[in-house]
Motif scaffolding. Structure first.
Motif, mmCIF file in Angstrom:
data_model
loop_
_atom_site.group_PDB
_atom_site.id
_atom_site.type_symbol
_atom_site.label_atom_id
_atom_site.label_comp_id
_atom_site.label_asym_id
_atom_site.label_seq_id
_atom_site.Cartn_x
_atom_site.Cartn_y
_atom_site.Cartn_z
ATOM 1 N N TYR A 19 -39.649 -11.399 -26.477
ATOM 2 C CA TYR A 19 -38.243 -11.794 -26.356
ATOM 3 C C TYR A 19 -38.086 -13.195 -25.760
ATOM 4 C CZ TYR A 19 -37.444 -6.888 -27.500
ATOM 5 O OH TYR A 19 -37.439 -5.662 -28.114
ATOM 6 N N HIS A 61 -27.114 -11.114 -30.872
ATOM 7 C CA HIS A 61 -27.802 -10.904 -32.154
ATOM 8 C C HIS A 61 -28.796 -9.741 -32.092
ATOM 9 C CE1 HIS A 61 -26.613 -14.654 -34.394
ATOM 10 N NE2 HIS A 61 -26.227 -14.977 -33.167
ATOM 11 N N PHE A 62 -28.869 -9.047 -30.951
ATOM 12 C CA PHE A 62 -29.837 -7.958 -30.771
ATOM 13 C C PHE A 62 -29.194 -6.600 -31.018
ATOM 14 C CE2 PHE A 62 -32.385 -11.185 -28.974
ATOM 15 C CZ PHE A 62 -33.674 -10.700 -28.791
ATOM 16 N N LEU A 67 -35.643 -9.936 -37.735
ATOM 17 C CA LEU A 67 -36.940 -9.679 -37.119
ATOM 18 C C LEU A 67 -36.876 -8.341 -36.386
ATOM 19 C CD1 LEU A 67 -39.783 -10.463 -36.155
ATOM 20 C CD2 LEU A 67 -38.717 -11.912 -34.407
ATOM 21 N N THR A 68 -37.697 -7.391 -36.813
ATOM 22 C CA THR A 68 -37.729 -6.065 -36.207
ATOM 23 C C THR A 68 -38.989 -5.898 -35.388
ATOM 24 O OG1 THR A 68 -36.461 -5.103 -38.031
ATOM 25 C CG2 THR A 68 -37.740 -3.589 -36.646
ATOM 26 N N PHE A 69 -38.831 -5.522 -34.124
ATOM 27 C CA PHE A 69 -39.964 -5.269 -33.240
ATOM 28 C C PHE A 69 -40.174 -3.764 -33.097
ATOM 29 C CE2 PHE A 69 -38.674 -9.504 -31.607
ATOM 30 C CZ PHE A 69 -39.892 -10.163 -31.765
ATOM 31 N N GLY A 129 -40.292 -2.070 -29.280
ATOM 32 C CA GLY A 129 -39.354 -3.048 -28.734
ATOM 33 C C GLY A 129 -39.016 -2.880 -27.273
ATOM 34 N N VAL A 137 -38.806 -15.636 -28.652
ATOM 35 C CA VAL A 137 -37.714 -15.756 -29.618
ATOM 36 C C VAL A 137 -36.556 -16.539 -29.007
ATOM 37 C CG1 VAL A 137 -36.080 -14.483 -31.067
ATOM 38 C CG2 VAL A 137 -38.392 -13.618 -30.769
ATOM 39 N N ILE A 171 -32.133 -9.564 -34.391
ATOM 40 C CA ILE A 171 -33.337 -8.957 -33.825
ATOM 41 C C ILE A 171 -33.065 -7.471 -33.621
ATOM 42 C CG2 ILE A 171 -35.046 -9.019 -31.978
ATOM 43 C CD1 ILE A 171 -34.813 -11.688 -33.419
#
Length: 486
Positions: A24, A79-80, A9-11, A14, A27, A42
């Motif tokens: 955030y 995971h970011f 998932l790309t914001f 961000g 999620v 992410i």
């Protein structure tokens, strides 16, 4: 444990306020509930110079109030990834592609991609085209999806151009146009109440319903949003999206199944039957307003707000009558109103049923039964019915059956953005606007705005702290009706 969702998932945007306040934490809630486990990543992008450690600290601060277990939070944050990106510069997308491939291998993401656009609308088309031209749309994944914040265009013409641009990259079922009102628990309850109770399902038509009312009232004024708001007004800011999407649930036909494909088809039957007004129709069926000072002069009128032109004709209040050319709704008005600086903050639907014929004599006149779905600020359902009064003579009075969302239910209820991110991950478009609905809403609103642009109104015409201009009440009185919520 729910089934795990595998995705990257790309914001875009961000480091923005929406990402930090809503995205955030949403999620993270999906992670805590087990929808995201090991196979997810992410990516946040913006033009800011941030190290990965600084980005992680920003995410940590963002989810602080939701953390129950520090180790769990650190597992999530691991995971970011962050990448600095000028979204209009195609050269930067090579670094993003390399990062995506790295994360795909590290977390076994199977080529699944969701791109979330939380950036200025002028970049929507640019980003979509560069995702395709620079190879970020995967061929081997189960899905590639696009999530888009509102506004989706500023008119039908601009919305159509945007949609055409997006369709060069994504199919309609890959595009998730966000309207966070559709993620609200009590908006979703409209379907449960209507289709889950044969009493209402059978009576949801012109034979039993006198009118339907949708109110979205705000206490606040324009605040710091004048730069945007004076170009949009209540009509474009609230009616074209939030109000029309609620109307979709109320006016839709009964879907063949409760799946996104059938739900959208049933809504579109209603949207396609909506009357789009000519100039005379606009003047007859719609009212606009602009707030003045409050009664004691402690609140500014709209024209005195910072960055508002002294001669602004912008609407801060809209009330109107919608009509559908269908056998279900022939002759049934749908009344809508929304505005700033009104008496209370309230989002609600009031379904006004027809009066029955009294067999109890003149002294026992019956009132209209009313089903009220309360959306904000406190969720609930009221059902006003006729019952016997406690006098000697047989007379009737109205009693209200009331249910309110409990604090425990509130605690358990997913936030709108949590629900909508999950639905997009799951490929469920039920609570997202499709192009047909968006297009008709814009055509409807454009017709109104065109008439207003060509006609000068004397503003202000309602006092801050009221429920809008008198013309709003007169609109319903013409039909022998009145606003349920006063």
């Amino acid at each position: 444990m729910p089934a795990e969702i595998t995705t990257l998932l790309t914001f875009f945007g961000g480091t923005g306020d929406l990402a930090k306040r809503k995205l955030y934490p949403s999620v993270y809630n999906l992670f805590k509930k087990g929808y995201l486990q090991e196979h997810f990543a992410i990516v946040g992008t913006s033009r800011a110079d941030l190290t990965e450690e600084e980005f992680h600290e920003m995410v940590r601060t963002s989810i602080h109030d939701s953390i129950e277990d520090e180790a769990n939070a650190e597992e999530f944050i691991a995971h970011f990834r962050y990448i600095k990106l000028d979204v209009a510069d195609k050269d930067g997308y090579a670094d993003m592609l390399a990062l995506n491939n790295e994360l795909d291998a590290k977390f076994n993401l199977k080529g699944n991609r969701i791109y979330y656009m939380s950036v200025a609308p002028r970049f929507f088309s640019t980003i979509a085209k560069l995702l395709k031209s620079e190879g970020l749309i995967t061929e081997n994944g189960e899905f590639n999806r696009l999530m888009i914040e509102k506004p989706f265009g500023s008119s039908y013409e601009t919305a159509e151009q945007l949609n055409n641009d997006l369709n060069e990259v994504f199919d309609e079922d890959q595009i998730f146009r966000i309207d966070h009102y559709l993620g609200k628990e009590m908006v979703q309850n409209i379907a449960a109440v209507r289709f889950g109770n044969p009493l209402f399902d059978a009576a949801w038509n012109k034979d039993y319903i006198q009118n339907i009312q949708v109110t979205l009232s705000e206490v606040l004024g324009v605040e710091e949003r004048a730069g945007y708001y004076d170009t949009a007004g209540a009509l474009r800011d609230m009616v074209q999206n939030h109000t029309m999407q609620i109307i979709g649930w109320l006016a839709m036909e009964k879907p063949a199944t409760f799946t996104d494909k059938d739900i959208r088809a049933a809504k579109n039957v209603a949207f396609n039957a909506l009357s789009i007004y000519d100039e005379a129709g606009v003047k007859k069926n719609f009212v606009r307003g602009q707030y003045g000072e409050n009664a004691d002069g402690t609140q500014k009128k709209y024209l005195d707000e910072d960055d508002v032109p002294a001669d602004s004709q912008n609407n801060t209040f809209v009330a109107g009558r919608l009509q559908f050319r269908s056998s279900r709704w022939e002759g049934v008005p749908f009344y809508i109103r929304t505005g700033k600086r009104l008496k209370t903050k309230q989002t609600r639907v009031d379904v006004v049923f027809k009066k029955g014929t009294s067999i109890f004599g003149d002294a026992a006149g019956l009132d209209n039964p009313v089903l009220s779905i309360l959306i904000d600020p406190v969720g609930g359902i009221d059902f006003k019915i006729n019952a016997k009064d406690t006098t000697t003579e047989f007379q009737t009075r109205t009693n209200t059956l009331h249910w309110e969302v409990s604090p425990l239910d509130v605690e358990r209820t997913p936030e709108p953005y949590e629900r909508m991110i999950h639905d997009a991950m799951d490929g469920n478009g039920s609570n997202f606007a499709d192009w047909n609905g968006v297009a008709i809403a814009w055509k409807f609103v454009d017709a109104i705005q065109k008439v207003w642009d060509e006609n000068h109104e004397e503003f202000p015409n309602y006092v801050s702290g009221s429920m809008g201009p008198k013309a709003s009440d007169d609109l319903l009185a013409e039909d022998g009706n009145e606003w349920i919520y006063k």
